[in-house]
Design an enzyme around this catalytic site. Sequence first.
Site, PDB file in Angstrom:
ATOM      1  N   TYR A   1      76.908  15.203  46.369  1.00  0.00           N
ATOM      2  CA  TYR A   1      75.711  14.570  45.832  1.00  0.00           C
ATOM      3  C   TYR A   1      74.656  14.491  46.930  1.00  0.00           C
ATOM      4  O   TYR A   1      74.907  13.905  47.990  1.00  0.00           O
ATOM      5  CB  TYR A   1      76.034  13.165  45.307  1.00  0.00           C
ATOM      6  CG  TYR A   1      74.820  12.436  44.778  1.00  0.00           C
ATOM      7  CD1 TYR A   1      74.062  12.970  43.743  1.00  0.00           C
ATOM      8  CD2 TYR A   1      74.428  11.222  45.319  1.00  0.00           C
ATOM      9  CE1 TYR A   1      72.950  12.321  43.256  1.00  0.00           C
ATOM     10  CE2 TYR A   1      73.319  10.550  44.837  1.00  0.00           C
ATOM     11  CZ  TYR A   1      72.581  11.107  43.803  1.00  0.00           C
ATOM     12  OH  TYR A   1      71.466  10.452  43.318  1.00  0.00           O
TER      13      TYR A   1
ATOM     14  N   HIS B   1      69.415  13.846  41.786  1.00  0.00           N
ATOM     15  CA  HIS B   1      68.459  13.335  40.811  1.00  0.00           C
ATOM     16  C   HIS B   1      67.055  13.595  41.330  1.00  0.00           C
ATOM     17  O   HIS B   1      66.789  13.432  42.523  1.00  0.00           O
ATOM     18  CB  HIS B   1      68.642  11.823  40.606  1.00  0.00           C
ATOM     19  CG  HIS B   1      69.928  11.468  39.950  1.00  0.00           C
ATOM     20  ND1 HIS B   1      71.089  11.269  40.672  1.00  0.00           N
ATOM     21  CD2 HIS B   1      70.254  11.296  38.653  1.00  0.00           C
ATOM     22  CE1 HIS B   1      72.073  10.988  39.832  1.00  0.00           C
ATOM     23  NE2 HIS B   1      71.594  10.993  38.606  1.00  0.00           N
TER      24      HIS B   1
END
Length: 189
Positions: free
Chosen positions: A97, A136
């Site tokens: 991530y 994101h």
Amino acid sequence: MRTRPKFLLQNCTIGVKSPNVTIVNAWATIELGDVTPHNLQQLKRLNQVVFPVSYNDKFYKDILEAGELAKLAYYNDIVVGAVCCRIDVLDGSRRLYIMTLGCLAPYRKRGIGAKMLEHVLNYVEKDGDFHSIFLHVQVNNQSAIDFYKKFGFEIVETKEQYYKRIEPADAHVLMKLLRPQNNLSESEK
């Protein structure tokens, strides 16, 4: 003394453009360096300037233990960017991530973001046991979306109200699949 690999742009004509780099100085250096207790304040300040969200003390404490997954980017020995990642496990698959990857606005389009992302891609390739990389991005950040798409990331989901105190609050989830999910057991093959 800091130890950083050097990436030297040499023998270049000033103003020449390539797909990911605009060379503004024939002898510019882009280097990646470790995040340490001695330069953690630089990372904090950089994140305050680059990102519309705030990060808590736990985020920075974890970064100090991230090793190769957290790097500062130097442009001619000036801190201008950073990348911070963590390893997540979902359904038995390791995923990387990207928590933050950013560069000061005056230093964008000089290959610094690409150098940081290439470091991350090299890390997961060398490890060999990651299913995917994801992050994101705020839905209105088209330049970031376009940047990641150049490296093979795709929008796989949009999360409504992902961000708490910024507008728009929605975020795209971008992912780069590194190896397909194995849905068949060995006996089904």
